[in-house]
Scaffold this active site. Sequence first.
Site, mmCIF file in Angstrom:
data_model
loop_
_atom_site.group_PDB
_atom_site.id
_atom_site.type_symbol
_atom_site.label_atom_id
_atom_site.label_comp_id
_atom_site.label_asym_id
_atom_site.label_seq_id
_atom_site.Cartn_x
_atom_site.Cartn_y
_atom_site.Cartn_z
ATOM 1 N N SER A 234 -8.049 10.018 -20.778
ATOM 2 C CA SER A 234 -6.747 9.866 -21.987
ATOM 3 C C SER A 234 -6.317 8.585 -21.898
ATOM 4 C CB SER A 234 -5.262 10.241 -21.271
ATOM 5 O OG SER A 234 -4.122 10.146 -22.174
ATOM 6 N N ASP B 180 -14.949 -0.486 -30.322
ATOM 7 C CA ASP B 180 -15.055 -0.601 -31.444
ATOM 8 C C ASP B 180 -14.767 -1.395 -31.980
ATOM 9 O OD1 ASP B 180 -14.030 2.411 -32.330
ATOM 10 O OD2 ASP B 180 -12.979 2.431 -33.227
ATOM 11 N N LYS C 230 -8.879 13.846 -24.879
ATOM 12 C CA LYS C 230 -8.121 14.130 -24.525
ATOM 13 C C LYS C 230 -7.346 12.932 -25.785
ATOM 14 C CE LYS C 230 -3.486 14.529 -22.488
ATOM 15 N NZ LYS C 230 -2.720 13.073 -23.020
#
Length: 447
Positions: free
Chosen positions: A302, A313, A327
Site C-alpha cells: 500500500s 519511476d 496492493k
Amino acid sequence: MRKTSLILLGAATGAAITLLFSQPKMVLDVAGAQAAVADTYRQLNLFGVVFERVRSDYVEMPDDSKLIESAINGMLAGLDPHSSYMDPKNFRDMEVQTRGEFGGLGIEVTMEDGLIKVVTPIDETPAAKAGILANDIITKIGDDEVQGMTMDQAVEKMRGPVKTTVKLTIMRKGVDKSLEISLMRNIIRVRSVRSEVEGDDVGYIRMTQFTEQTTEGLKKSITDIGAKVGKDKLKGYILDLRNNPGGLLDQAISVSSAFIERGEIASTRGRNPEDIQRFTAHGGDLTNGKPLIVLINGGSASASEIVAGALQDRRRATILGTRSFGKGSVQTIIPLGSDSGALRLTTARYFTPSGRSIQAKGITPDIEVLQDLPDDIKAKTDTSTEGEASLRGHLQGDAGKEQTGSQSYIPPDQRNDKALITAEDLLRGVKVNPAFPPNAKNVSIRH
C-alpha cells in the site's frame, strides 16, 4: 466527507435533470434506472423477510444488532478483501493506529503465561518516569486481575483519557512483595520511524507504518543523521520499508516528496473517468540529492508501494530486495455517525508517476536480493507473503501479469541481513551494479 458527497450528489442530480429535458432519449435511460431501483427494493424487501423469519424462528433468540452487522460484513466482503465495516471499538482503534498517538502509559508489553510482561518502557513517558522496568510482570490493572484477560483487553484497560490515573500491581524479580504503582496517563506517540548511522557514513531510516507522525519522524531522522555525519562524509541513505503494511495516503505522498524536488508522485482513479486526483511533490529534497536505496519485500504494501513506486519511476532511488505485496487500491474511511462505527470502502486504484498500476503484481525491485534462511526457519515457517493476487475477491490487475508470493523474512541479526549489507556496499562503492545509481535520463513519465 458528508458535505462533499452532498455537493457531488446535487451536481449529479442537476445534470440528470438537464439531460432529461434537453435529450428526450434519456427518458428511456431514466426508465431503465427506475426499473433497476425497483428491483433493488424488491431484493431489500426479501432481506427484510429473511431477517424477520430468523428473528422469529431461529432455535435461539438472536441478537438483532449482530444480525445486521453480519449482513453488512457479508455485503462488503463480497466486494474485495479491503472493504469492511468497523464497529465503534474497531473504528476507535483504527483512529489510534493512524493518528500514531493515544492516551496511555508508554510501555511495550507481551503476554507470558497468561500475564502481561513489560518488554520495555518508552523514554520520557509516565511508565519510564514511574520506574517501570523491562521484565516487570503486571498482575493487576486497577482492581482487576490480569490473569484471564486477553492482550487486547489488558492494553485497553491501560489506555484511557489523558490526565486520568491507573494503578498497576507488579511483580519484579528479586523483590519479595508486589509493587503498587499509580501512573497518570499522558499522550503517547508511536514511533513509526527509527534511524541510526551504519558504520560512520550511511544513514539508515526504518519506517514501520504510515501514521500522522511519519513525515515528521522522517524529517527528524534526516536532521539527526546529518548532525552525526557531516554532509561531505555521508555516503547516502537507506530507507527500509520492509514488512511495512502501509497507512495514510497523504503521508506516503509527503514522505516521497521529502526525496523528490518536483513532479507527480502518484495518481488515484475512481469508478468515473473524472474521478482522477494527481499528487505532486511539494518541492525540496531534504537530503540534497544524496544517493538513496529503498529496501522492500513481500510484506511492503500500500503506502509503502506508493513511495517505492514514485522513487523508482522518478529514478530518485534504487529499489532493492524482493517484489512487494501488490496492493494498488485506496480505501476511504467513512464515519457512520455517533456510536455507529465506520465504513472502510475501496474507492480508487492508485498509479505510479509513469501510469502503471501495481495491483496484484507489486513493485519489482531494481536489484533482487534473497535472504539466506536458517535451517530451522526453512523447516517450520513459510517466509513468503502470498500477496494481493492470492486474496479471494481481490480487484483484478492487468490481465496475465498478476504475481503472487515473495520472500518477507528479515534476519533478526543485521550481520546476516543480505539486503541491508548489499545496500551499504553499494553506497560505499564496495559493490557495483548497473541499477545503482539510477539513471535520471531514463525517466519516462506519462501525463
